[in-house]
Design a protein around this motif. Structure first.
Motif, PDB file in Angstrom:
ATOM      1  N   PRO A  26       0.804  -1.221   0.000  1.00  0.00           N
ATOM      2  CA  PRO A  26       0.000   0.000   0.000  1.00  0.00           C
ATOM      3  C   PRO A  26       0.844   1.281   0.000  1.00  0.00           C
ATOM      4  N   LEU A  27       2.128   1.176   0.310  1.00  0.00           N
ATOM      5  CA  LEU A  27       2.994   2.351   0.287  1.00  0.00           C
ATOM      6  C   LEU A  27       3.554   2.626  -1.109  1.00  0.00           C
ATOM      7  N   ASP A  28       3.357   1.704  -2.029  1.00  0.00           N
ATOM      8  CA  ASP A  28       3.776   1.866  -3.417  1.00  0.00           C
ATOM      9  C   ASP A  28       2.651   2.585  -4.155  1.00  0.00           C
ATOM     10  N   ARG A  29       2.916   3.760  -4.688  1.00  0.00           N
ATOM     11  CA  ARG A  29       1.875   4.572  -5.337  1.00  0.00           C
ATOM     12  C   ARG A  29       1.231   3.894  -6.539  1.00  0.00           C
ATOM     13  N   SER A  30       1.896   2.898  -7.112  1.00  0.00           N
ATOM     14  CA  SER A  30       1.308   2.204  -8.267  1.00  0.00           C
ATOM     15  C   SER A  30       0.342   1.096  -7.847  1.00  0.00           C
TER      16      SER A  30
END
Length: 169
Positions: A6-10
């Motif tokens: 969830p911390l990966d913007r993609s």
């Protein structure tokens, strides 16, 4: 949808918070199938560490079905048919629920989109998109889908106490 960190913007959808919620989503999907909805895609836990749910799509969902009435809080979409042109009938059906967190309208007709958006009893209405939010835009539901707002100026009002003081000498 990209499932992942969830911390990966993609990433479009991260894991569920805990096993109990994952189990509830799986039961939600099983109930949809048992009641006669068509599971088009998903409905299972992703085969990887963590509580990741496959994006799930049901069609043939009728208003009386559990999955039409209850919020899943997971990557589950339910699709129901309606009579062509029966916008007011769709609004009546959409608003005939005790919840009202978010809704989506997909149309090429901007006038129809605005007509429907104004009449939907939901705290957020997405038009021709879904789940795209901005920190400046208030987020929160109507009815049993929450009290108050998160994000935006409306969220700050939750921290204020309005007081009127009247003094006469």
């Amino acid at each position: 949808m990209k499932i992942g960190d969830p911390l990966d913007r993609s990433t479009d959808h991260g894991p569920q918070n805990h096993k109990a919620h994952m189990d509830k989503l799986l039961e939600y999907c099983e109930t949809g199938v048992k009641e006669g909805a068509t599971l088009v895609y998903g409905g299972k836990q992703v085969d990887r560490p963590g509580f990741f749910m496959e994006p799930t799509v049901f069609t043939g969902v009728e208003d009386h079905m559990f999955i039409a009435k209850e919020e899943s809080f997971g990557p589950v979409m339910v699709v129901s048919k309606f009579k062509d042109g029966d916008v007011d009938g769709v609004l009546q059906r959409a608003n005939d629920t005790e919840y009202g967190l978010a809704s989506g309208v997909f149309t090429r007709d901007i006038n129809k989109a605005m007509y429907v958006s104004e009449r939907l009893e939901a705290g957020t209405v997405f038009v021709n998109t879904y789940n795209k939010t901005d920190v400046a835009s208030p987020f929160g539901g109507f009815k049993q889908s929450g009290f108050g707002k998160d994000l935006g100026e409306d969220a700050l009002l939750e921290y204020l106490k309005t007081k009127a003081v009247t003094v006469e000498y």
